[in-house]
Design an enzyme around this catalytic site. Structure first.
Site, PDB file in Angstrom:
ATOM      1  N   LYS A  19       0.823  -1.212   0.000  1.00 56.83           N
ATOM      2  CA  LYS A  19       0.000   0.000   0.000  1.00 56.83           C
ATOM      3  C   LYS A  19       0.854   1.258   0.000  1.00 56.83           C
ATOM      4  O   LYS A  19       0.524   2.220  -0.675  1.00 56.83           O
ATOM      5  CB  LYS A  19      -0.905   0.050   1.241  1.00 56.83           C
ATOM      6  CG  LYS A  19      -2.135  -0.788   1.166  1.00 56.83           C
ATOM      7  CD  LYS A  19      -3.135  -0.378   2.242  1.00 56.83           C
ATOM      8  CE  LYS A  19      -2.554  -0.348   3.647  1.00 56.83           C
ATOM      9  NZ  LYS A  19      -2.117  -1.660   4.149  1.00 56.83           N
ATOM     10  N   ARG A  94     -10.642   0.970   8.352  1.00 58.46           N
ATOM     11  CA  ARG A  94     -10.303  -0.440   8.552  1.00 58.46           C
ATOM     12  C   ARG A  94     -11.467  -1.239   9.107  1.00 58.46           C
ATOM     13  O   ARG A  94     -11.423  -2.460   9.124  1.00 58.46           O
ATOM     14  CB  ARG A  94      -9.136  -0.557   9.542  1.00 58.46           C
ATOM     15  CG  ARG A  94      -7.791  -0.398   8.898  1.00 58.46           C
ATOM     16  CD  ARG A  94      -6.708  -0.832   9.828  1.00 58.46           C
ATOM     17  NE  ARG A  94      -6.833  -2.243  10.194  1.00 58.46           N
ATOM     18  CZ  ARG A  94      -5.812  -3.025  10.466  1.00 58.46           C
ATOM     19  NH1 ARG A  94      -4.595  -2.546  10.432  1.00 58.46           N
ATOM     20  NH2 ARG A  94      -6.001  -4.283  10.797  1.00 58.46           N
ATOM     21  N   ARG A 133      11.517  -9.273   5.473  1.00 59.43           N
ATOM     22  CA  ARG A 133      11.763  -7.840   5.634  1.00 59.43           C
ATOM     23  C   ARG A 133      12.711  -7.577   6.802  1.00 59.43           C
ATOM     24  O   ARG A 133      12.575  -8.160   7.871  1.00 59.43           O
ATOM     25  CB  ARG A 133      10.420  -7.140   5.880  1.00 59.43           C
ATOM     26  CG  ARG A 133      10.528  -5.644   6.003  1.00 59.43           C
ATOM     27  CD  ARG A 133       9.184  -5.004   5.863  1.00 59.43           C
ATOM     28  NE  ARG A 133       8.398  -5.107   7.092  1.00 59.43           N
ATOM     29  CZ  ARG A 133       7.305  -4.383   7.316  1.00 59.43           C
ATOM     30  NH1 ARG A 133       6.871  -3.552   6.394  1.00 59.43           N
ATOM     31  NH2 ARG A 133       6.654  -4.521   8.438  1.00 59.43           N
ATOM     32  N   ARG A 163      11.605  -7.377  12.419  1.00 55.79           N
ATOM     33  CA  ARG A 163      10.742  -6.892  13.498  1.00 55.79           C
ATOM     34  C   ARG A 163      10.009  -8.071  14.097  1.00 55.79           C
ATOM     35  O   ARG A 163       9.635  -8.995  13.385  1.00 55.79           O
ATOM     36  CB  ARG A 163       9.725  -5.886  12.961  1.00 55.79           C
ATOM     37  CG  ARG A 163      10.294  -4.499  12.768  1.00 55.79           C
ATOM     38  CD  ARG A 163       9.265  -3.530  12.229  1.00 55.79           C
ATOM     39  NE  ARG A 163       7.903  -4.058  12.307  1.00 55.79           N
ATOM     40  CZ  ARG A 163       6.834  -3.377  11.921  1.00 55.79           C
ATOM     41  NH1 ARG A 163       6.972  -2.162  11.437  1.00 55.79           N
ATOM     42  NH2 ARG A 163       5.634  -3.900  12.002  1.00 55.79           N
ATOM     43  N   ARG A 174      -1.775 -11.443  12.307  1.00 52.96           N
ATOM     44  CA  ARG A 174      -2.141 -10.083  11.854  1.00 52.96           C
ATOM     45  C   ARG A 174      -3.053 -10.150  10.643  1.00 52.96           C
ATOM     46  O   ARG A 174      -3.984  -9.360  10.504  1.00 52.96           O
ATOM     47  CB  ARG A 174      -0.876  -9.287  11.491  1.00 52.96           C
ATOM     48  CG  ARG A 174      -0.085  -8.810  12.698  1.00 52.96           C
ATOM     49  CD  ARG A 174       1.327  -8.429  12.320  1.00 52.96           C
ATOM     50  NE  ARG A 174       1.408  -7.212  11.509  1.00 52.96           N
ATOM     51  CZ  ARG A 174       2.464  -6.862  10.783  1.00 52.96           C
ATOM     52  NH1 ARG A 174       3.528  -7.636  10.746  1.00 52.96           N
ATOM     53  NH2 ARG A 174       2.466  -5.738  10.104  1.00 52.96           N
TER      54      ARG A 174
END
Ligand SMILES: [Zn+2]
Length: 218
Positions: A19, A94, A133, A163, A174
């Site tokens: 996004k 959301r 990532r 992370r 998530r």
């Protein structure tokens, strides 16, 4: 500038769908500002507005900023001169409650959305992207996709690490939360006769961009 038509867009998609990258490109293409909830929160806190201070209070207490506060800030932003040429909302709304609140704000301002764009990427691809990532522990820079754990940040020399919420198990959780919350938002928009376009977000960045522009139509 290529985009002359005024565009009011919502860009949705799970974490890791791209996004940020695609939203920035669309904003540039259509010559419109892009707003995420985070941007709007930061601006309100920086300007020290009443809502900004209220939001800060919740954040200092470790609480979520209530929708009413976020929508109040959204109203300010969307009625600004900058947003008169159109806008792209990145990752907001959301939830159905937020979509309803946003619809009220837009109604009051006499504005309509041109499209709600859903950037769709399969869960397995997102797990792969996010678990690969690496992010700088010092400056927050996201490293290129082939960076190994513990490499040095090209900007500041800090450590590039995964992370904790990018590990595969957490990513799957998530995604579940995202899909539970967000699928109803798309249904809600369809029932409200807002145009919903679904675009596949896999492949080259430029190809995804072209696909988006074609689907949005301008
Ligand atoms: Zn860094």
């Amino acid at each position: 500038m290529i985009g002359v038509r005024l565009m009011r867009l919502v860009l949705m998609g799970p974490p890791g769908a791209g996004k940020g990258t695609q939203g920035a490109r669309l904003a540039q293409r259509y010559g419109i500002p892009r707003y995420s909830t985070g941007d709007i929160l930061r601006a309100a806190r920086r300007e020290g507005t009443e809502l900004g201070r209220a939001a800060q209070g919740y954040m200092d207490a470790g609480e979520l900023v209530p929708d009413a506060v976020i929508l109040g800030m959204m109203r300010g932003t969307l009625s600004s001169e900058e947003a008169a040429a159109g806008f792209l909302l990145d990752g907001f709304p959301r939830t159905v409650a937020q979509a309803e609140g946003l619809a009220d704000v837009l109604d009051d301002l006499g504005l309509e959305l041109d499209a709600v764009v859903d950037l769709d990427v399969p869960d397995e691809e997102i797990v792969r992207r996010l678990s690969a990532r690496r992010v700088c522990t010092d400056c927050g820079r996201v490293a290129p996709s082939d960076t190994v754990e513990g490499a040095s940040c090209p900007d500041c020399g800090g450590d590039l690490r995964q992370r904790s919420d990018d590990d595969p198990r957490t990513v799957r959780r998530r995604l579940e939360v995202y899909r539970d919350e967000t699928a109803p938002v798309l249904d809600w928009y369809e029932r409200a006769d807002t145009r919903v376009v679904r675009v596949r977000g896999t492949g080259l960045v430029q190809d995804v961009h072209e696909r988006l522009v074609e689907a949005i139509g301008a």
